[in-house]
Design a protein around this motif. Structure first.
Motif, PDB file in Angstrom:
ATOM      1  N   ALA A 197       0.814  -1.244  -0.187  1.00  0.00           N
ATOM      2  CA  ALA A 197      -0.131   0.173  -0.018  1.00  0.00           C
ATOM      3  C   ALA A 197       0.791   1.241  -0.125  1.00  0.00           C
ATOM      4  O   ALA A 197       0.287   2.295   0.439  1.00  0.00           O
ATOM      5  CB  ALA A 197      -0.844  -0.101   0.984  1.00  0.00           C
ATOM      6  N   CYS A 200      -0.770   3.550  -2.096  1.00  0.00           N
ATOM      7  CA  CYS A 200      -2.324   3.618  -2.238  1.00  0.00           C
ATOM      8  C   CYS A 200      -2.768   5.037  -1.157  1.00  0.00           C
ATOM      9  O   CYS A 200      -2.105   5.200  -0.057  1.00  0.00           O
ATOM     10  CB  CYS A 200      -3.005   2.563  -1.634  1.00  0.00           C
ATOM     11  SG  CYS A 200      -2.802   1.261  -2.575  1.00  0.00           S
ATOM     12  N   PHE A 203      -7.339   2.662   1.209  1.00  0.00           N
ATOM     13  CA  PHE A 203      -7.178   1.097   1.316  1.00  0.00           C
ATOM     14  C   PHE A 203      -7.734   0.558   2.687  1.00  0.00           C
ATOM     15  O   PHE A 203      -7.883   1.326   3.594  1.00  0.00           O
ATOM     16  CB  PHE A 203      -5.766   0.561   0.998  1.00  0.00           C
ATOM     17  CG  PHE A 203      -4.929   0.543   2.034  1.00  0.00           C
ATOM     18  CD1 PHE A 203      -4.641  -0.561   2.910  1.00  0.00           C
ATOM     19  CD2 PHE A 203      -4.039   1.672   2.510  1.00  0.00           C
ATOM     20  CE1 PHE A 203      -3.822  -0.473   4.008  1.00  0.00           C
ATOM     21  CE2 PHE A 203      -3.334   1.710   3.450  1.00  0.00           C
ATOM     22  CZ  PHE A 203      -3.039   0.643   4.452  1.00  0.00           C
TER      23      PHE A 203
END
Length: 418
Positions: A197, A200, A203
Motif C-alpha cells: 500500500a 495507495c 485502502f
C-alpha cells in the motif's frame, strides 16, 4: 533555509536508501558535486552522518560510503498479546540491536505497568543501552485505543490493561514517550511504509486469525474514529451467506467476528467435511481436499466478502488487503475468491490481495511508527509515511503534527511531506 532543506533531503535519502557514496547522494537529492561535498562535511561535523566503509567499483578508486549516525536515537517496538510480548530495539536508522520475547501478566489486578517497565529495561540492556537512550516506545495491542482517555477497550483478553490511561502511566513509569495503538492499524502502517500500500491513498485491511480486526485508511490517514473504534469490523452485523448452516449463527444476521473467527471457520469447515484445529489449519487443509475444500473456501470467501462489501460501498478504496494467519493460509487463491464474491455485491471493482509484510507485521508496524516519530523529533523529518500516533509527546521543535494525532501521508516534497 535552503541549507536546512538540503540537509533534510540528504538525511531522508540516507535513511530511505541506506549507505550512499557522495556521487549517489548527489544524484538522489539533485545537488552539485561541490554542494554535496560541503553538505556531507557539515553533517559529519555536526555528528549527523558518519563514514561507513567504502564501495569499490570498476577500475577507479574506492568511494567513501556515508550513513546516518544511528546513535542519535533509539526506539522500542512491542507486539503485546495475552501469550507473550515481542520486543525489538532499533537505532534511528532502523538497524535492529536486540529482540526479546517474554510472557507478561495481563490478568486483572496484575502489575502490568511494572512488569512492562522491567521488560523494556531488559531488552534495552540486551541492546547495550540505557533507558535514557530511548526516545520512543510504541506498543501494538489487540483492542481499540481511545485517544481522549488513553484507555483500551474491546480487549477482554488483556483485562489488566483496561481501566487506566495506558500511555500516561507507562510514560511516567519509564520517563519515555510511550504510545499504544491497535494492532491491525499498525499492520496497515507497515503496509503503507514497506508493503503493497505504499502508493495507495485509500485502502482497507482485514485481519483474519484467531479473532477479526480491520483498519481503514482514507487519504493516507488511518481512520480511527472519535473513540478509537474505527476499523473494529468484528462487531459489524452481517448475514451469513454460507451454503451450509453450522447451527450456531443466525442466517439473517450475525456479528462478523462470529462468522470468521478461527472457531467459526473450524465449524464451517467441519460442516463441509474438512478438519482442522484452527481456522488457518482448516483453510490449508481445504486447499488439498479437492471439491469439498473448494466449496468450503467459497463459503468462507462469501462470509468475508459480505462484510467487506459494506466498507467498500462507503469508502470505495483502491485496494483491500487480507492479513493474519487465515489469510496467509489461503494466499492469493483465497483473495481471488473473496474478490469474485465481493464484485458480485458492490459496484467498485476493488482489487483484493494478501498483505505483503512478512514476519510479525504488528511489531513491524510499531517499529515503523516509532522510527518515523524519532526522525521527526531529531531531524524534523516528516515523510510520506509518517504516522503521528495518539498520545505522542513532541519534545523537539519541528513541523507540526497533523490534527488529532492521525497520520497524514500525502503531498510529498523535499522538506515536509505532510
Amino acid at each position: 533555509m535552503l541549507r536546512e532543506m538540503n540537509d533534510r533531503a540528504a538525511i531522508d535519502a540516507l535513511l530511505r536508501e541506506g549507505a550512499l557514496t557522495r556521487s549517489e547522494l548527489e544524484y538522489s537529492i539533485g545537488l552539485s558535486k561541490p554542494a554535496t561535498a560541503q553538505l556531507l562535511a557539515r553533517l559529519e561535523q555536526d555528528g549527523i552522518v558518519v563514514k561507513t566503509g567504502v564501495r569499490s567499483g570498476g577500475r577507479g578508486p574506492r568511494a567513501q560510503l556515508w550513513t546516518v549516525n544511528g546513535k542519535l536515537g533509539h526506539v522500542v517496538a512491542v507486539d503485546l498479546t495475552p501469550q507473550e510480548a515481542d520486543f525489538v530495539v532499533s537505532d534511528i536508522t532502523g538497524a535492529v540491536l536486540a529482540e526479546h520475547r517474554v510472557h507478561l501478566p495481563v490478568e486483572a489486578g496484575a502489575d502490568v505497568v511494572g512488569s512492562f517497565g522491567k521488560a523494556v529495561g531488559d531488552v534495552v540492556k540486551l541492546a547495550g543501552l540505557q533507558l535514557t537512550d530511548l526516545h520512543h516506545v510504541v506498543i501494538g495491542a489487540q483492542g481499540a485505543f481511545d485517544p481522549r482517555t488513553g484507555r483500551l477497550s474491546s480487549a477482554p483478553h488483556i483485562p489488566g490493561w483496561l481501566g487506566f490511561d495506558v500511555p500516561a502511566r507507562l510514560s511516567a513509569e519509564l520517563d519515555i514517550d510511550v504510545v499504544i495503538e491497535n494492532d491491525v492499524n499498525l499492520v496497515a502502517i507497515a503496509e503503507m511504509t514497506t508493503g503493497l500500500a505504499t502508493e495507495c491513498r485509500d485502502f482497507v485491511l482485514v485481519w483474519l486469525s484467531e479473532g477479526v480486526g480491520g483498519a481503514v485508511v482514507v487519504g493516507r490517514r488511518l481512520l480511527r474514529g472519535a473513540s478509537g473504534g474505527g476499523g473494529e469490523i468484528d462487531w459489524m452485523r452481517v448475514p451469513d451467506p454460507a451454503s451450509v448452516s453450522t447451527g450456531e449463527t443466525e442466517r439473517s444476521g450475525s456479528r462478523f467476528g462470529d462468522l470468521v473467527s478461527s472457531p467459526a471457520i473450524v465449524k464451517l469447515a467441519a460442516a463441509h467435511g474438512i478438519e482442522g484445529e484452527t481456522g488457518w489449519a482448516a483453510v490449508a487443509a481445504a486447499a488439498e481436499a479437492g471439491p469439498s475444500g473448494e466449496v468450503f473456501l467459497d463459503d468462507l470467501a462469501r462470509r468475508v466478502a459480505t462484510a467487506v462489501a459494506g466498507i467498500v460501498s462507503v469508502v470505495d478504496p483502491e485496494l483491500v488487503l487480507l492479513c493474519g494467519d487465515v489469510s496467509r493460509a489461503g494466499g492469493e487463491p483465497f483473495a481471488a475468491r473473496v474478490s469474485t464474491r465481493l464484485h458480485e455485491l458492490v459496484l467498485p471493482e476493488t482489487p483484493v490481495g494478501i498483505a505483503s509484510v512478512q514476519g510479525n507485521a504488528v511489531r513491524a508496524g510499531a517499529l515503523q511508527s516509532a522510527l518515523l516519530s524519532v526522525r521527526h523529533d531529531v531531524f524534523g523529518l516528516v515523510s510520506p509515511t509518517t504516522p503521528s500516533l495518539p498520545g505522542s509527546r513532541r519534545s523537539v521543535e519541528g513541523p507540526p503534527a497533523s490534527p488529532a494525532g492521525d497520520p497524514d501521508l500525502s503531498n510529498s516534497s523535499t522538506v515536509s511531506h505532510r
